[in-house]
Scaffold this active site. Structure first.
Site, mmCIF file in Angstrom:
data_model
loop_
_atom_site.group_PDB
_atom_site.id
_atom_site.type_symbol
_atom_site.label_atom_id
_atom_site.label_comp_id
_atom_site.label_asym_id
_atom_site.label_seq_id
_atom_site.Cartn_x
_atom_site.Cartn_y
_atom_site.Cartn_z
ATOM 1 N N THR A 198 -4.105 0.580 11.169
ATOM 2 C CA THR A 198 -3.204 1.653 10.762
ATOM 3 C C THR A 198 -1.895 1.002 10.334
ATOM 4 O O THR A 198 -1.873 -0.168 9.997
ATOM 5 C CB THR A 198 -3.013 2.657 11.919
ATOM 6 O OG1 THR A 198 -2.124 3.669 11.498
ATOM 7 C CG2 THR A 198 -2.519 2.002 13.173
ATOM 8 N N ASN B 266 9.240 1.209 -4.875
ATOM 9 C CA ASN B 266 8.582 -0.089 -4.770
ATOM 10 C C ASN B 266 9.100 -1.103 -5.771
ATOM 11 O O ASN B 266 8.978 -2.316 -5.551
ATOM 12 C CB ASN B 266 7.070 0.093 -4.906
ATOM 13 C CG ASN B 266 6.460 0.620 -3.619
ATOM 14 O OD1 ASN B 266 6.279 -0.114 -2.670
ATOM 15 N ND2 ASN B 266 6.189 1.917 -3.583
#
Length: 400
Positions: free
Chosen positions: A187, A395
């Site tokens: 995760t 990003n």
């Protein structure tokens, strides 16, 4: 106010503050402490390149008892060689000295930019200050939740209770992650506390299954982090008879943990980088489970589908294209698709539907895309989110 943070289950303390890792001055170091000791379970990234923290944490996860977790954000401590490993070990040693425990009874996790050494003077001072601030208050739990964030815009926290054998068991969790989410048996960073009295073996089983059917079903961008870690600590102080076998008690605990992880996964989807909404892809009548999983993820990761969802465009053709191009078996004459319960494509043929109504469904906070492959009896699902201009901006600017 009812405490629903990591410090709510009996036996846990937490703290979070800024030690100067982040230029922004935001909180970047946190500690969870269980002075009486806790059973621990964890799952990690399967990326071949891993953080020094993951390497150390895997070794320490073999300990029978764990008393603390120390976490930093703003620096991943990944691709940092032997110096990075030494720094992760130092973090554990400092915490252990302050909390009167052994280094192998301390877990460590890091998240942030890859390829930079940790500023250890800042980190060391931060751990010392955080240890002094450990408390079992709501505020302490919230401070820890803020300390693990990177590009997240909000804390993700969840809280559940379950009654087992006349004892109320509390489970609390927090997670961080808004990008680089496409994990495989792992995760992002997720920390869970519980006061359940349960064996380490059953705790590990419950965590692996819960993460596998919740956080592991979420894909934001299909990219797996080098630092993915999920940890659960069980203090055993709830007063229940020990859960030591697969029975109704272990199933109730596992169900509550699954519900908590699902809650966290959906919060992550809705706070993904640039996301404005989330969706669930449900695949049915697949040839086997693996192909159902593959098809679900193919749709959730398909950029054209994600862009259409961002625009509220009921372009079901992109969904069908994603399924058809991912390499799974399909029966073109039985292939069908619905959006929000409205059939838009059935048995290989388009059907009439109200595009404005479907557009409203797609534009809502959450909706479901269902695809029947007509190739078998197996099914699976995946969570995804829309793709916006903000994802590119975040990003493109992340390192600079």
């Amino acid at each position: 106010m009812k405490n629903t943070t990591l410090t709510s289950p009996k036996g846990f303390l937490a703290a979070g503050l800024s030690c100067g890792i982040k230029k922004s001055g935001n909180k970047d170091i946190g500690i969870i402490s269980c002075p009486t000791g806790a059973k621990a379970a964890a799952v990690f990234t399967t990326n071949k390149v891993v953080s020094a923290a993951v390497t150390i944490c895997k070794n320490h996860s073999k300990s029978a008892s764990v008393e603390a977790v120390v976490v930093n954000s703003g620096n991943a401590n990944t691709c940092t060689g032997t110096a990075g490993l030494k720094n992760a070990e130092i973090m554990c040693k400092i915490a252990a000295q302050l909390l009167d425990t052994k280094p192998n009874q301390v877990f460590v996790a890091s998240t942030g930019i890859i390829g930079h050494q940790l500023p250890m003077q800042n980190v060391s001072t931060g751990i010392i200050l955080a240890a002094a601030q450990l408390a079992n208050s709501q505020k302490a739990g919230e401070n820890f939740a803020h300390a693990i964030m990177t590009t997240d815009t909000k804390c993700k926290q969840a809280f559940k209770t379950v009654r087992i054998a006349n004892a109320e068991i509390k489970i609390a969790g927090t997670t961080k992650g808004a990008g680089m989410i496409g994990p495989n048996m792992a995760t992002t960073l997720c920390f869970i506390t519980t006061d359940a009295n349960i064996t380490k073996t059953l705790l590990q089983k419950a965590l692996s299954e819960a993460v596998g059917q919740s956080l592991n079903k979420l894909t934001v961008d299909g990219h797996q982090s080098t630092n993915d870690t999920a940890i659960i600590l069980a203090s055993g102080l709830a007063g229940n008879k020990i859960i030591n076998k697969a029975d109704s008690h272990s199933k109730k605990f596992a169900a509550a943990l699954f519900n908590l992880c699902t809650d966290l996964a959906k919060q992550m989807a809705l706070d993904a980088e640039g996301a404005t909404r989330m969706f669930t892809v449900e695949i049915s009548t697949a040839a086997n489970k693996a192909e159902a999983t593959k098809a679900a993820r193919a749709v959730a990761d398909y950029d054209l589908v994600k862009c259409a969802i961002h625009g509220g465009d009921p372009n079901w053709g992109r969904i069908i294209c994603a399924v058809g191009s991912c390499g799974v078996k399909i029966n073109p004459n039985k292939l069908s698709c619905s959006i929000g319960g409205i059939t838009v494509f059935k048995n290989g043929q388009p059907v009439k539907f109200d595009p404005k109504k479907v557009s409203r469904i797609i534009s809502s906070k959450e909706h479901t895309i269902a695809v029947s492959l007509g190739a078998g009896k197996h099914s699976d699902f995946c969570y995804g989110c829309d793709l916006s201009k903000d994802y590119v901006t975040i990003n493109a600017d992340y390192h600079t």
